[in-house]
Design a protein around this motif. Structure first.
Motif, PDB file in Angstrom:
ATOM      1  N   SER A  42       0.823  -1.209   0.000  1.00  0.00           N
ATOM      2  CA  SER A  42       0.000   0.000   0.000  1.00  0.00           C
ATOM      3  C   SER A  42       0.855   1.256   0.000  1.00  0.00           C
ATOM      4  CB  SER A  42      -0.885   0.029   1.246  1.00  0.00           C
ATOM      5  OG  SER A  42      -1.681  -1.109   1.292  1.00  0.00           O
ATOM      6  N   THR A  43       1.958   1.249   0.735  1.00  0.00           N
ATOM      7  CA  THR A  43       2.791   2.452   0.840  1.00  0.00           C
ATOM      8  C   THR A  43       4.115   2.262   0.095  1.00  0.00           C
ATOM      9  OG1 THR A  43       1.912   2.613   3.092  1.00  0.00           O
ATOM     10  CG2 THR A  43       3.635   4.158   2.486  1.00  0.00           C
ATOM     11  N   ASP A  44       4.688   1.076   0.204  1.00  0.00           N
ATOM     12  CA  ASP A  44       5.953   0.746  -0.475  1.00  0.00           C
ATOM     13  C   ASP A  44       7.030   1.796  -0.216  1.00  0.00           C
ATOM     14  OD1 ASP A  44       4.887  -1.583  -1.628  1.00  0.00           O
ATOM     15  OD2 ASP A  44       4.067  -0.459  -3.304  1.00  0.00           O
ATOM     16  N   VAL A  78      13.236   0.676   9.727  1.00  0.00           N
ATOM     17  CA  VAL A  78      14.088   1.348   8.742  1.00  0.00           C
ATOM     18  C   VAL A  78      13.438   2.641   8.257  1.00  0.00           C
ATOM     19  CG1 VAL A  78      15.224  -0.741   7.898  1.00  0.00           C
ATOM     20  CG2 VAL A  78      13.140   0.054   6.795  1.00  0.00           C
ATOM     21  N   SER A  79      12.160   2.795   8.545  1.00  0.00           N
ATOM     22  CA  SER A  79      11.451   3.939   8.000  1.00  0.00           C
ATOM     23  C   SER A  79      10.941   4.833   9.129  1.00  0.00           C
ATOM     24  CB  SER A  79      10.333   3.400   7.101  1.00  0.00           C
ATOM     25  OG  SER A  79       9.361   4.334   6.819  1.00  0.00           O
ATOM     26  N   LEU A  80       9.729   4.622   9.573  1.00  0.00           N
ATOM     27  CA  LEU A  80       9.103   5.565  10.510  1.00  0.00           C
ATOM     28  C   LEU A  80       8.869   4.962  11.882  1.00  0.00           C
ATOM     29  CD1 LEU A  80       7.286   8.128  11.184  1.00  0.00           C
ATOM     30  CD2 LEU A  80       5.401   6.813  10.220  1.00  0.00           C
ATOM     31  N   ASP A 127      -1.858   7.241  15.309  1.00  0.00           N
ATOM     32  CA  ASP A 127      -3.322   7.210  15.279  1.00  0.00           C
ATOM     33  C   ASP A 127      -3.844   6.815  13.898  1.00  0.00           C
ATOM     34  OD1 ASP A 127      -3.215   8.015  17.885  1.00  0.00           O
ATOM     35  OD2 ASP A 127      -3.930  10.060  17.550  1.00  0.00           O
ATOM     36  N   VAL A 128      -3.175   7.313  12.840  1.00  0.00           N
ATOM     37  CA  VAL A 128      -3.622   6.958  11.482  1.00  0.00           C
ATOM     38  C   VAL A 128      -3.501   5.441  11.288  1.00  0.00           C
ATOM     39  CG1 VAL A 128      -3.111   7.147   9.011  1.00  0.00           C
ATOM     40  CG2 VAL A 128      -3.069   9.181  10.436  1.00  0.00           C
ATOM     41  N   LEU A 129      -2.396   4.893  11.760  1.00  0.00           N
ATOM     42  CA  LEU A 129      -2.208   3.448  11.585  1.00  0.00           C
ATOM     43  C   LEU A 129      -3.259   2.660  12.368  1.00  0.00           C
ATOM     44  CD1 LEU A 129      -0.477   1.190  10.376  1.00  0.00           C
ATOM     45  CD2 LEU A 129       0.876   1.239  12.471  1.00  0.00           C
ATOM     46  N   ALA A 130      -3.471   3.068  13.635  1.00  0.00           N
ATOM     47  CA  ALA A 130      -4.445   2.358  14.472  1.00  0.00           C
ATOM     48  C   ALA A 130      -5.819   2.409  13.812  1.00  0.00           C
ATOM     49  CB  ALA A 130      -4.486   2.987  15.857  1.00  0.00           C
ATOM     50  N   GLY A 166       9.082  12.839   0.928  1.00  0.00           N
ATOM     51  CA  GLY A 166       9.145  12.091   2.180  1.00  0.00           C
ATOM     52  C   GLY A 166       9.033  12.909   3.442  1.00  0.00           C
ATOM     53  N   LEU A 167       9.124  12.189   4.548  1.00  0.00           N
ATOM     54  CA  LEU A 167       9.005  12.818   5.864  1.00  0.00           C
ATOM     55  C   LEU A 167      10.191  13.739   6.116  1.00  0.00           C
ATOM     56  CD1 LEU A 167       8.012   9.747   8.065  1.00  0.00           C
ATOM     57  CD2 LEU A 167       6.542  11.659   7.396  1.00  0.00           C
ATOM     58  N   SER A 168      11.377  13.329   5.649  1.00  0.00           N
ATOM     59  CA  SER A 168      12.565  14.149   5.831  1.00  0.00           C
ATOM     60  C   SER A 168      13.417  14.034   4.564  1.00  0.00           C
ATOM     61  CB  SER A 168      13.353  13.672   7.053  1.00  0.00           C
ATOM     62  OG  SER A 168      14.357  14.607   7.320  1.00  0.00           O
ATOM     63  N   PHE A 208      -1.439  22.657  11.322  1.00  0.00           N
ATOM     64  CA  PHE A 208      -1.084  21.249  11.154  1.00  0.00           C
ATOM     65  C   PHE A 208      -1.428  20.768   9.743  1.00  0.00           C
ATOM     66  CE2 PHE A 208      -1.733  16.598  12.172  1.00  0.00           C
ATOM     67  CZ  PHE A 208      -0.376  16.340  12.293  1.00  0.00           C
ATOM     68  N   LEU A 209      -2.529  21.288   9.204  1.00  0.00           N
ATOM     69  CA  LEU A 209      -2.897  20.920   7.828  1.00  0.00           C
ATOM     70  C   LEU A 209      -1.827  21.419   6.849  1.00  0.00           C
ATOM     71  CD1 LEU A 209      -5.123  19.553   6.162  1.00  0.00           C
ATOM     72  CD2 LEU A 209      -6.136  21.813   5.826  1.00  0.00           C
ATOM     73  N   THR A 210      -1.325  22.621   7.114  1.00  0.00           N
ATOM     74  CA  THR A 210      -0.257  23.162   6.255  1.00  0.00           C
ATOM     75  C   THR A 210       0.951  22.235   6.307  1.00  0.00           C
ATOM     76  OG1 THR A 210      -1.004  25.360   6.820  1.00  0.00           O
ATOM     77  CG2 THR A 210       1.173  25.208   5.818  1.00  0.00           C
TER      78      THR A 210
HETATM   79  C1  6CM Z   1      -3.881  17.671   3.046  1.00  0.00           C
HETATM   80  C2  6CM Z   1      -3.170  16.490   2.551  1.00  0.00           C
HETATM   81  C3  6CM Z   1      -2.612  15.674   3.666  1.00  0.00           C
HETATM   82  C4  6CM Z   1      -1.761  14.590   3.118  1.00  0.00           C
HETATM   83  C5  6CM Z   1      -0.842  14.058   4.172  1.00  0.00           C
HETATM   84  C6  6CM Z   1       0.208  13.233   3.544  1.00  0.00           C
HETATM   85  C7  6CM Z   1       1.310  12.885   4.501  1.00  0.00           C
HETATM   86  C8  6CM Z   1       2.034  11.742   3.920  1.00  0.00           C
HETATM   87  C9  6CM Z   1       3.238  11.352   4.705  1.00  0.00           C
HETATM   88  C10 6CM Z   1       3.637   9.975   4.329  1.00  0.00           C
HETATM   89  C11 6CM Z   1       4.598   9.424   5.286  1.00  0.00           C
HETATM   90  C12 6CM Z   1       4.838   7.975   5.066  1.00  0.00           C
HETATM   91  C13 6CM Z   1       5.691   7.438   6.135  1.00  0.00           C
HETATM   92  C14 6CM Z   1       5.884   5.975   5.936  1.00  0.00           C
HETATM   93  C15 6CM Z   1       5.508   5.096   6.768  1.00  0.00           C
HETATM   94  C16 6CM Z   1       5.697   3.632   6.522  1.00  0.00           C
HETATM   95  O1  6CM Z   1       6.800   3.174   7.230  1.00  0.00           O
HETATM   96  C17 6CM Z   1       4.482   2.858   6.997  1.00  0.00           C
HETATM   97  C18 6CM Z   1       4.584   1.430   6.533  1.00  0.00           C
HETATM   98  O2  6CM Z   1       4.235   1.328   5.201  1.00  0.00           O
HETATM   99  N1  6CM Z   1       3.271   3.428   6.464  1.00  0.00           N
HETATM  100  C19 6CM Z   1       2.336   3.899   7.255  1.00  0.00           C
HETATM  101  O3  6CM Z   1       2.407   3.863   8.456  1.00  0.00           O
HETATM  102  C20 6CM Z   1       1.162   4.546   6.585  1.00  0.00           C
HETATM  103  C21 6CM Z   1       1.033   5.956   7.080  1.00  0.00           C
HETATM  104  C22 6CM Z   1       0.246   6.806   6.146  1.00  0.00           C
HETATM  105  C23 6CM Z   1       0.147   8.199   6.683  1.00  0.00           C
HETATM  106  C24 6CM Z   1      -0.727   9.095   5.862  1.00  0.00           C
END
Ligand code: 6CM
Ligand code: ATP
Ligand code: CA
Length: 579
Positions: free
Chosen positions: A241-243, A286-288, A296-299, A413-415, A438-440
């Protein structure tokens, strides 16, 4: 035909061949296969040059491979060369790789045989790190449930063409791949490959690290030793789903691109973060490792697995609307700011100089030695307390990421400037703020705007992080204790099983229910403790310590050719671990 004898890059074979109706001068040197179109007056026109290291296979006749291997015609004088072809599309961070194919026609059968023999010898000589035998795990339920089809239609034919034999296991339960790697005989395998998302990759990671330590007689839980480097490589065919791990290392999530990287033996060391609770290892990441929003999103998303990849969008919106923040104490050990910074605007690519320097500096000793930094990481040691920085407050999100964690949802990415193998992670602290702020912050993850350039966001490059609840939060501590008892940890302190964490999650979900999100919205009692998201798995503890470790450089990192396309996804798991 002409044979030249040169010390460096000798020309082994040169002849006049036909491709379709056009005449070419083809030359096989030690390192490259070139073919140059000749005009009627024998003048050179366009040249195509393919490094031998990127030749995938050579077959007699006119052959095609996808969707199936088939010989269209064999006139005794023809042969087909398959190679890596960089497509012009992909993402700005990585191009798609495709299988290039050129059919050559020789003046005689003898010459055709000579070309076939020389090409195969060159392949053997110049591609010593290619895998010959792979153990492949397919998660049939990952992502859009396409894992089996993706492997059999897109990947298996390429492995076959490249002469790789694979043993395929389609998993029937969570953790089967991890247990297989931990317990079964792996003699003869050059690597393990997963077809799925970050979750099945994490199974392989835990299996490979765990097995290596077992064989070395080391305890993964012992915080004072540096664990043994892993020799077995891990490959990822993205079908989740995320890859995120695939995307952050290759620059795209494309099964054919990844299969080609695996075939040519590319490798990329990767940092690993170990997460401990008290003196027990909980998981590797290795990632987050994320608390608050990402937890909370994951839960929430686990309760909507049936939605497939869309579950994250739905849950993200729900959690955003619940408008939560959480109290906590974050302590971190800063990394050397002279080497790099999360805001230096660099992008880590294969062959990255920051990663090479960091590795040399941090790991001058041999594997298995006592950790250079063990005193820093002994859970609450007082002798090095001075170096730790402490931040207490209410947070929207606390995220630690070893790599950029870019993914299709967030292409930078996150960073964005995090490094794949420098021995550090980036700690992103998002303090409590108004919903629009936070939305920004979230929205900037989807664009090229700097998400750290906001007054309520701090980012630090770190070697270790500890998180605890503020003193006096008795209710929260009780809640945590309860969750720890149910959280799937076995008596021996082994890592939690997915079913364990899922059980906890469902209970927690029922306990909070949809109502809680609405409660959050109208400011009545919302939960005071979040959960940790560790590479997509929920951790059964709130108070954790995380330590970054790093891969040793080495392996066969390819020189970066100025494009991200050379970033790889076979992990040279000379990974060193921790705590
Ligand atoms: C107004 C628009 C708002 C859009 C917000 C987008 C923010 C996206 C940030 C994406 C960060 C991904 C971090 C990766 C985490 C992965 O190790 C993990 C395993 O696949 N995925 C999740 O936990 C899935 C977590 C999914 C989080 C959204
Ligand atoms: N046969 C199976 N049945 C149920 N769960 C499985 C099976 N095989 C693997 N799993 C588990 O399924 C979980 C999710 O798998 P995977 O990561 O492949 O897909 P995903 O969650 O859709 O993708 P991503 O992690 O990229 O978001 C993993 O934690 C893995 O342990
Ligand atoms: Ca890193």
């Amino acid at each position: 035909m002409e044979l030249l004898d040169m010390d460096i890059d000798p020309v082994r074979l040169e002849s006049s061949l036909w491709v379709g109706k056009k005449r070419y001068r083809a030359a096989l040197t030690g390192w490259h296969l070139n073919w140059t179109e000749l005009d009627k007056k024998n003048r050179d026109k366009k040249t195509v040059s393919v490094p031998v290291s990127e030749v995938i296979g050579v077959e007699e006749g006119r052959v095609q491979v996808l969707p199936q291997m088939s010989v269209a015609e064999d006139t005794d004088r023809e042969f087909t060369v398959f190679y890596v072809k960089r497509s012009s599309s992909g993402s700005p961070y990585g191009l798609l790789w495709r299988l290039g194919r050129t059919q050559f026609c020789c003046p005689s059968r003898d010459l055709r045989d000579q070309w076939m023999t020389q090409l195969r010898i060159a392949l053997k000589t110049h591609s010593p790190s290619r895998p010959h035998r792979l153990l492949v795990f397919i998660n049939p339920f990952g992502g859009k449930k396409q894992g089996r089809q993706i492997y059999h239609s897109l990947v298996a034919p390429l492995f076959e063409l490249a002469g790789i034999s694979s043993h395929v296991v389609v998993t029937e339960r969570a953790n089967q791949a991890r247990d297989h790697i931990l317990k079964k005989d792996l003699t003869g395998f050059d690597g393990v490959v997963c077809v799925g998302g970050d979750g099945i990759f994490s199974e392989l990671l835990h299996g490979v690290i765990g097995r290596t330590q077992q064989e070395a007689g080391l305890s993964e839980h012992d915080p004072s030793i540096t664990l043994q480097s892993c020799d077995l490589h891990i490959g990822i065919i993205p079908a989740g789903s995320t890859d995120c791990v695939c995307f952050a290392t290759v620059g795209v999530n494309d099964p054919v691109t990844s299969a080609l990287h695996i075939i040519i033996g590319d490798s990329q060391p990767l940092d690993v973060c170990s997460v401990h609770h008290c003196s027990s290892l909980v998981r590797y990441s290795v990632s987050l490792v994320g608390y608050g929003f990402y937890g909370d999103v994951l839960a929430e998303s686990e309760r909507h697995r049936w939605m497939g990849p869309l579950r994250y969008d739905y849950s993200g919106a729900m959690v955003y609307l619940s408008n939560r923040s959480y109290a906590g104490v974050i302590q971190y050990l800063p990394a050397d700011s002279q080497l790099s910074s999360p805001r230096d605007n660099t992008r880590c690519l294969s062959g990255c100089s920051v990663c090479s320097k960091g590795t040399e500096r941090l790991f001058p000793h041999s594997p298995g030695a006592r950790s250079l930094y063990s005193s820093h990481f002994s859970q609450f040691s007082s002798d090095t307390e001075g170096e730790w920085v402490s931040v207490e407050g209410r947070f929207r999100a606390v995220s630690l990421t070893c790599m950029s964690s870019s993914c299709p949802r967030s292409p930078l990415g996150l960073s964005p400037s995090a490094h794949l193998a420098d021995g550090t992670g980036d700690l992103i602290i998002v303090r409590d703020t108004h919903p629009l702020g936070f939305l920004t912050f979230l929205h900037r993850h989807t664009s090229t705007q700097d998400q750290f350039d906001l007054p309520f966001v701090d980012v630090h490059r770190v070697k270790a992080v500890r998180f605890s609840l503020p003193t006096g939060e008795e209710e929260d501590r009780d809640e945590e204790r309860e969750r720890v008892n149910d959280g799937g940890m076995t008596e021996e302190g082994k890592r939690p099983s997915r079913s364990g964490s899922h059980k906890h999650l469902v209970e927690r979900g029922e306990e909070r229910g949809q109502k809680d999100f609405l409660c959050g919205l109208c400011c009545s009692k919302a939960p005071t403790v979040s959960v940790w998201n560790c590479d997509g798995e929920i951790l059964p503890h709130t108070e954790i310590s995380c330590r970054q470790e790093e891969a040793r450089s080495g392996g066969n990192i390819l020189a970066n050719e100025g494009a991200i396309t050379r970033v790889n996804n076979r992990y040279n798991s000379n990974i060193k671990l921790f705590f």
